[in-house]
Design a protein around this motif. Structure first.
Motif, mmCIF file in Angstrom:
data_model
loop_
_atom_site.group_PDB
_atom_site.id
_atom_site.type_symbol
_atom_site.label_atom_id
_atom_site.label_comp_id
_atom_site.label_asym_id
_atom_site.label_seq_id
_atom_site.Cartn_x
_atom_site.Cartn_y
_atom_site.Cartn_z
ATOM 1 N N THR A 173 33.552 29.785 155.563
ATOM 2 C CA THR A 173 32.832 29.084 154.601
ATOM 3 C C THR A 173 33.654 28.446 153.721
ATOM 4 O O THR A 173 33.552 27.274 153.130
ATOM 5 N N LEU A 174 34.821 29.115 153.051
ATOM 6 C CA LEU A 174 35.608 28.415 152.070
ATOM 7 C C LEU A 174 36.381 27.102 152.800
ATOM 8 O O LEU A 174 36.481 26.219 152.072
ATOM 9 N N ARG A 175 36.724 27.240 153.983
ATOM 10 C CA ARG A 175 37.365 26.349 154.615
ATOM 11 C C ARG A 175 36.554 25.125 154.891
ATOM 12 O O ARG A 175 37.147 23.902 154.921
ATOM 13 N N ARG A 176 35.341 25.233 155.122
ATOM 14 C CA ARG A 176 34.371 24.156 155.029
ATOM 15 C C ARG A 176 34.170 23.274 153.712
ATOM 16 O O ARG A 176 33.950 21.969 154.017
ATOM 17 N N THR A 177 34.590 23.912 152.771
ATOM 18 C CA THR A 177 34.755 23.041 151.525
ATOM 19 C C THR A 177 35.847 21.948 151.522
ATOM 20 O O THR A 177 35.615 21.077 150.799
ATOM 21 N N GLY A 178 36.765 22.252 152.230
ATOM 22 C CA GLY A 178 37.882 21.421 152.157
ATOM 23 C C GLY A 178 38.912 21.906 151.117
ATOM 24 O O GLY A 178 39.860 20.960 150.740
ATOM 25 N N THR A 179 38.616 22.777 150.597
ATOM 26 C CA THR A 179 39.803 23.435 149.614
ATOM 27 C C THR A 179 40.988 23.577 150.283
ATOM 28 O O THR A 179 41.061 24.223 151.419
ATOM 29 N N PRO A 180 42.138 23.176 149.815
ATOM 30 C CA PRO A 180 43.482 23.492 150.364
ATOM 31 C C PRO A 180 43.843 24.718 150.059
ATOM 32 O O PRO A 180 45.227 25.195 150.602
ATOM 33 N N CYS A 181 43.219 25.522 149.160
ATOM 34 C CA CYS A 181 43.630 26.641 148.540
ATOM 35 C C CYS A 181 42.770 27.849 148.549
ATOM 36 O O CYS A 181 42.368 28.182 147.324
ATOM 37 N N PRO A 182 42.158 28.526 149.503
ATOM 38 C CA PRO A 182 41.397 29.671 149.395
ATOM 39 C C PRO A 182 42.121 30.749 149.006
ATOM 40 O O PRO A 182 43.213 30.884 149.303
ATOM 41 N N VAL A 183 41.358 31.303 148.122
ATOM 42 C CA VAL A 183 42.128 32.730 147.454
ATOM 43 C C VAL A 183 41.094 33.877 147.414
ATOM 44 O O VAL A 183 39.953 33.814 147.248
ATOM 45 N N SER A 184 41.662 35.032 147.480
ATOM 46 C CA SER A 184 41.057 36.079 147.513
ATOM 47 C C SER A 184 41.277 37.010 146.180
ATOM 48 O O SER A 184 42.520 37.300 145.841
ATOM 49 N N ALA A 185 40.384 37.491 145.295
ATOM 50 C CA ALA A 185 40.692 37.792 143.818
ATOM 51 C C ALA A 185 39.966 39.048 143.418
ATOM 52 O O ALA A 185 38.731 39.437 144.038
ATOM 53 N N SER A 186 40.574 39.968 142.870
ATOM 54 C CA SER A 186 40.133 41.200 142.271
ATOM 55 C C SER A 186 39.955 42.075 143.216
ATOM 56 O O SER A 186 39.644 41.927 144.538
ATOM 57 N N GLY A 187 40.100 43.348 142.970
ATOM 58 C CA GLY A 187 39.736 44.492 143.865
ATOM 59 C C GLY A 187 41.052 44.934 144.861
ATOM 60 O O GLY A 187 40.823 45.681 145.673
#
Length: 235
Positions: A173-187
């Motif tokens: 779903t993150l990729r569908r937004t067009g972001t060039p920079c998906p990140v995983s944060a916390s935990g």
């Protein structure tokens, strides 16, 4: 102010956003007597592409901490706090931030869009935090944003171990937004978990408590590098 938060992360040999926060969600000290300058220098020596600074009061943060970090480094710096007003974006820039956290769960669609727009105008990278598919799909201008999955729950003040599986589930779903920079944060406490998220396709991971608590930052990051390298080399 140093620009280029997204570029720095995308071009990093070690795509780990290294975080400074004074205490964890239960109030335990994380600096352990170290100065801000010592922590920043350690992160720089470890090859950090950019830094995150928690200014939220849950974690003992202040605007002064952001200013102090920004004065100690040329790396791009993210301010992590619950920012909800344009005036706070101006303050963030004045204090030396290159990127600002915008929490989708707290912001109505119109407000989120306005704050993203205003951040871009100010030269700040919107670092938009999401926890669900619905939140993710209502992020506008994804191509200008870092979109980060928060693996923890802000309704419990991010106590607990979190759910890294949430990141894996939301990545398409993150990729569908067009972001060039998906990140995983916390935990993300262990280097093998961080490496797995990068292998899955995340452009970066944000790690705070895990790095601040480790007995050896260099060993943690060496393990991270080895996990990424060994998995790539498997037939």
């Amino acid at each position: 102010m140093t620009a280029g938060f997204i570029e720095a992360l995308l071009n990093a040999d070690r795509p780990v956003i290294m975080e400074l926060k004074r205490q964890d969600a239960t109030g335990r000290d994380l600096f352990g007597g170290r100065s801000v300058e010592d922590i920043v220098a350690g992160y720089e020596d470890a090859g950090a592409p950019c830094l995150s600074v928690v200014t939220g009061r849950w974690f003992g943060g202040t605007r002064a901490l952001l200013h102090e970090v920004a004065q100690a480094t040329e790396l791009p710096v993210l301010q992590k706090d619950f920012l909800t007003r344009r005036s706070q974006l101006w303050q963030a820039r004045e204090d030396g931030a290159s990127a600002v956290l915008l929490t989708a769960a707290l912001l109505p669609r119109t407000t989120l869009g306005n704050l993203i727009e205003h951040s871009v105008r100010l030269g700040l990278t919107p670092f938009v935090e999401v926890t669900t598919e619905v939140e993710t799909l209502r992020v506008p201008r994804g191509e200008d944003c870092v979109i980060a999955v928060n693996n923890k729950d802000i309704t419990t003040r991010e106590r607990g171990t979190g759910n890294v599986g949430r990141s894996s589930e939301l990545l398409p779903t993150l990729r569908r937004t067009g972001t060039p920079c998906p990140v995983s944060a916390s935990g993300i406490g262990r280097p093998d978990v961080a490496a797995r998220l990068i292998r899955e396709g995340f452009a970066g991971v944000l790690v705070g408590t895990g790095l601040l608590r480790t007995h050896s930052l260099s060993d943690w990051l060496d393990d991270f590098d080895r996990e990424r390298r060994e998995r790539r080399e498997l037939p």
